[in-house]
Design a protein around this motif. Structure first.
Motif, PDB file in Angstrom:
ATOM      1  N   PHE A   1      13.029 -58.850 -60.942  1.00  0.00           N
ATOM      2  CA  PHE A   1      12.009 -58.811 -62.094  1.00  0.00           C
ATOM      3  C   PHE A   1      11.184 -57.521 -62.146  1.00  0.00           C
ATOM      4  CE2 PHE A   1       8.418 -59.720 -64.683  1.00  0.00           C
ATOM      5  CZ  PHE A   1       8.776 -59.693 -65.932  1.00  0.00           C
ATOM      6  N   ASP A   2      11.146 -56.693 -63.057  1.00  0.00           N
ATOM      7  CA  ASP A   2      10.217 -55.583 -63.430  1.00  0.00           C
ATOM      8  C   ASP A   2      10.051 -55.491 -64.896  1.00  0.00           C
ATOM      9  OD1 ASP A   2       8.837 -53.005 -63.317  1.00  0.00           O
ATOM     10  OD2 ASP A   2      10.313 -51.957 -62.342  1.00  0.00           O
ATOM     11  N   LEU A   3       8.923 -55.739 -65.144  1.00  0.00           N
ATOM     12  CA  LEU A   3       8.391 -55.761 -66.399  1.00  0.00           C
ATOM     13  C   LEU A   3       8.877 -54.493 -67.352  1.00  0.00           C
ATOM     14  CD1 LEU A   3       7.478 -57.627 -68.794  1.00  0.00           C
ATOM     15  CD2 LEU A   3       5.034 -56.944 -68.413  1.00  0.00           C
TER      16      LEU A   3
ATOM     17  N   ASP B   1      10.082 -53.185 -71.417  1.00  0.00           N
ATOM     18  CA  ASP B   1       9.024 -52.577 -71.854  1.00  0.00           C
ATOM     19  C   ASP B   1       9.353 -51.871 -73.397  1.00  0.00           C
ATOM     20  OD1 ASP B   1       6.134 -52.891 -72.539  1.00  0.00           O
ATOM     21  OD2 ASP B   1       5.528 -51.196 -71.240  1.00  0.00           O
TER      22      ASP B   1
ATOM     23  N   PHE C   1       5.012 -54.622 -73.887  1.00  0.00           N
ATOM     24  CA  PHE C   1       4.154 -55.595 -72.983  1.00  0.00           C
ATOM     25  C   PHE C   1       2.939 -54.738 -72.838  1.00  0.00           C
ATOM     26  CE2 PHE C   1       8.287 -57.427 -72.803  1.00  0.00           C
ATOM     27  CZ  PHE C   1       8.231 -58.572 -72.946  1.00  0.00           C
ATOM     28  N   THR C   2       3.146 -53.697 -72.316  1.00  0.00           N
ATOM     29  CA  THR C   2       1.848 -52.812 -71.962  1.00  0.00           C
ATOM     30  C   THR C   2       0.824 -52.225 -73.013  1.00  0.00           C
ATOM     31  OG1 THR C   2       3.010 -50.442 -71.733  1.00  0.00           O
ATOM     32  CG2 THR C   2       2.960 -51.762 -69.775  1.00  0.00           C
TER      33      THR C   2
ATOM     34  N   ASP D   1       3.681 -60.675 -74.898  1.00  0.00           N
ATOM     35  CA  ASP D   1       3.110 -61.256 -73.926  1.00  0.00           C
ATOM     36  C   ASP D   1       3.972 -62.061 -73.023  1.00  0.00           C
ATOM     37  OD1 ASP D   1       3.795 -63.751 -74.858  1.00  0.00           O
ATOM     38  OD2 ASP D   1       1.638 -64.173 -76.055  1.00  0.00           O
ATOM     39  N   SER D   2       3.350 -62.636 -71.588  1.00  0.00           N
ATOM     40  CA  SER D   2       4.061 -63.342 -70.782  1.00  0.00           C
ATOM     41  C   SER D   2       5.077 -64.152 -71.188  1.00  0.00           C
ATOM     42  CB  SER D   2       3.307 -63.882 -69.806  1.00  0.00           C
ATOM     43  OG  SER D   2       2.574 -64.784 -70.372  1.00  0.00           O
ATOM     44  N   LEU D   3       4.610 -65.225 -72.419  1.00  0.00           N
ATOM     45  CA  LEU D   3       5.640 -66.002 -72.886  1.00  0.00           C
ATOM     46  C   LEU D   3       6.833 -65.345 -73.364  1.00  0.00           C
ATOM     47  CD1 LEU D   3       6.633 -68.820 -73.482  1.00  0.00           C
ATOM     48  CD2 LEU D   3       5.334 -68.752 -75.760  1.00  0.00           C
ATOM     49  N   ASP D   4       6.539 -64.367 -74.478  1.00  0.00           N
ATOM     50  CA  ASP D   4       7.631 -63.443 -74.839  1.00  0.00           C
ATOM     51  C   ASP D   4       8.483 -62.773 -73.852  1.00  0.00           C
ATOM     52  OD1 ASP D   4       6.776 -63.694 -77.627  1.00  0.00           O
ATOM     53  OD2 ASP D   4       5.142 -62.239 -77.021  1.00  0.00           O
ATOM     54  N   ALA D   5       8.190 -62.581 -72.695  1.00  0.00           N
ATOM     55  CA  ALA D   5       8.794 -62.065 -71.454  1.00  0.00           C
ATOM     56  C   ALA D   5       9.740 -63.024 -70.969  1.00  0.00           C
ATOM     57  CB  ALA D   5       7.941 -61.515 -70.567  1.00  0.00           C
ATOM     58  N   VAL D   6       9.259 -64.115 -70.941  1.00  0.00           N
ATOM     59  CA  VAL D   6      10.033 -65.360 -70.470  1.00  0.00           C
ATOM     60  C   VAL D   6      11.292 -65.698 -71.488  1.00  0.00           C
ATOM     61  CG1 VAL D   6      10.350 -67.700 -69.999  1.00  0.00           C
ATOM     62  CG2 VAL D   6       8.278 -66.533 -68.982  1.00  0.00           C
TER      63      VAL D   6
END
Length: 90
Positions: A67-69, A73, A37-38, A43-48
């Motif tokens: 939640f902690d990205l 990662d 991610f970093t 991206d954010s959609l992938d995170a969801v």
């Protein structure tokens, strides 16, 4: 108490993430410690989507653990999260 690593967790996450990267046209090599991610590879959609997959496959509730990205990662970070005793379902 140490947690024994389950190799299937890394394998499943590697497959899942590789498929998401391929859908984005990212065919670059992927190691277990590559930032997802970093670095902008995901991206954010992938995170969801990833969170939903982890919740479904491993019974982890992100509402309970927070939640902690950074915990998502890399493949290594995801494997550590899934294998934490506090993240395992009761």
């Amino acid at each position: 108490m140490t947690t024994t690593e389950r190799p299937e967790v890394r394998s499943r996450m590697r497959h899942y993430i590789t498929q998401r990267l391929i859908m984005k046209g990212d065919l670059s090599p992927l190691s277990d410690d590559d930032l997802l991610f970093t670095s902008g590879r995901l991206d954010s959609l992938d995170a969801v989507e990833l969170i939903m997959s982890i919740e479904t496959d491993y019974g982890i509730n992100f509402s309970d653990i927070g939640f902690d990205l950074t915990r998502l990662d890399s493949i290594s970070a995801i494997a550590a999260l899934v294998q934490q005793p506090s993240a395992e379902p009761a």
